[in-house]
Design an enzyme around this catalytic site. Structure first.
Site, mmCIF file in Angstrom:
data_model
loop_
_atom_site.group_PDB
_atom_site.id
_atom_site.type_symbol
_atom_site.label_atom_id
_atom_site.label_comp_id
_atom_site.label_asym_id
_atom_site.label_seq_id
_atom_site.Cartn_x
_atom_site.Cartn_y
_atom_site.Cartn_z
ATOM 1 N N GLN A 162 -5.462 -6.923 -12.039
ATOM 2 C CA GLN A 162 -4.179 -7.424 -11.977
ATOM 3 C C GLN A 162 -4.367 -9.106 -11.997
ATOM 4 O O GLN A 162 -3.278 -9.780 -11.801
ATOM 5 C CB GLN A 162 -3.354 -7.175 -10.735
ATOM 6 N N GLY A 185 5.518 -5.314 1.188
ATOM 7 C CA GLY A 185 6.135 -6.720 1.966
ATOM 8 C C GLY A 185 7.115 -7.309 0.902
ATOM 9 O O GLY A 185 6.958 -7.174 -0.477
ATOM 10 N N HIS A 234 0.525 -8.400 7.002
ATOM 11 C CA HIS A 234 -0.092 -7.160 6.714
ATOM 12 C C HIS A 234 0.031 -6.333 7.828
ATOM 13 O O HIS A 234 0.407 -5.192 7.873
ATOM 14 C CB HIS A 234 -1.451 -7.241 6.355
HETATM 15 O O1 PAF Z 1 0.152 -6.851 -2.991
HETATM 16 C C1 PAF Z 1 -1.009 -6.765 -3.127
HETATM 17 O O2 PAF Z 1 -1.877 -7.182 -2.063
HETATM 18 C C2 PAF Z 1 -1.593 -6.076 -4.369
HETATM 19 O O3 PAF Z 1 -0.723 -6.338 -5.555
HETATM 20 C C3 PAF Z 1 -1.350 -4.477 -4.198
HETATM 21 C C4 PAF Z 1 -0.050 -3.929 -4.055
HETATM 22 C C5 PAF Z 1 -2.412 -4.108 -2.949
HETATM 23 C C6 PAF Z 1 -2.233 -3.967 -5.511
HETATM 24 O O4 PAF Z 1 -3.327 -4.180 -5.774
#
Ligand code: PAF
Length: 294
Positions: free
Chosen positions: A66, A155, A39
């Site tokens: 998600q 990423g 990150h």
């Molecule tokens: O890659 C992630 O951490 C997640 O899928 C994101 C893009 C923050 C969406 O919740």
């Protein structure tokens, strides 16, 4: 560094209903927290993009929509204090850490935008995690609406997600440009991921099989041979393979003998170590001279 949650008490109906005006035009790094050096590479890229003084904004939100019903939403690592500290040291201007009711208010239906083909056709994450990209597109488009970024940094570790977001924004919607960042790896090649903390010592060692498999794929100049060696490598280390494929780097569809040989290709893997799921990918350079493809 400011920490905002989008629950502005002022001017609810005005031009800045969530009190997020300080973020507009930002270089944005969306995350689910549990921040690691991968990150921080995204944050560094955002800082480069904001050299003209636009703010760098990191969002921290574990998006429920998600995750599938049998996935790790409830135990996903939540480390807000440590995350804020990392952001502070990295020179982030604003952390946006909203509660769920700001992202999904009861008086607004937060629509998932239409999914691009790369979210539904390749048979990779879309097949293993049905509904995942609908949730990702829903939250990312909502975050874009709230924060109005000029740049958004993603990423390559989640390569299909990156391609989905590039396709979702490709028509100029939201006026945002996507900046991809290469995967950051541990010294032994393991791709950094918030979920790596689920690995005990024995599994952590076996997890290096993904990097080994990607490296071996590049020793073969036919996609089928590259796929076979990736599957074999993962199996040798005791991982259960979900997919191990070489695909067109843009569409993520299989390479075909009619395909344009100069197109970039990518090897992509997903495998399980018990209940822990790992994914990784890399450029497939064997495709430079793909036997049978030209
Ligand atoms: O890659 C992630 O951490 C997640 O899928 C994101 C893009 C923050 C969406 O919740």
């Amino acid at each position: 560094m400011r920490v905002l949650n989008g629950q502005s008490e002022v001017d609810r109906g005005g031009p800045d209903p969530n009190g997020l005006g300080a973020c507009y035009g930002c270089a944005f790094v969306p995350t689910m927290g549990a921040l690691h050096d991968g990150h921080m590479a995204l944050v560094r890229r955002a800082r480069e993009l904001s050299s003209d003084g636009t703010p760098v904004v990191v969002s921290i939100f574990v998006n429920p929509t998600q995750f599938g019903p049998r996935e790790d939403f409830s135990r996903y690592p939540r480390t807000l204090e440590a995350d804020l500290e990392r952001c502070r040291s990295a020179g982030v201007d604003v952390v946006f850490a909203p509660p769920a009711e700001v992202v999904y208010p009861s008086d607004i239906t937060v629509m998932a935008p239409p999914l691009p083909l790369v979210a539904t056709e390749p048979g990779l994450e879309d097949r293993i995690r049905p509904g995942h990209f609908a949730g990702v597109c829903q939250v990312v488009s909502r975050l874009f609406d709230l924060l109005r970024p000029r740049w958004a940094v993603f990423g390559e570790k989640d390569y299909q997600q990156l391609r989905v977001i590039e396709a979702m924004t490709g028509n100029g919607a939201w006026g945002v440009r996507i900046a991809p960042v290469a995967t950051v790896r541990e010294p032994d090649g393991l791709a950094m991921s918030s979920r790596n903390r689920y690995l005990d010592t024995a599994r952590r060692t076996r997890a290096t099989a993904l990097f080994a498999a990607l490296a071996r794929a590049n020793e073969h100049d036919r996609p089928d041979a590259a796929e076979e060696v990736m599957r074999r490598t993962l199996a040798e280390w005791g991982l259960a393979v979900e997919y191990a494929v070489v695909r067109d780097a843009e569409t993520l569809m299989p390479l075909t003998s009619e395909g344009v040989p100069s197109r970039r290709a990518r090897s992509l893997l997903a495998a399980r170590l018990g209940e822990i799921r790992l994914i990784d990918n890399a450029p497939w350079v064997g495709s430079r001279t793909p036997a049978g493809l030209d």
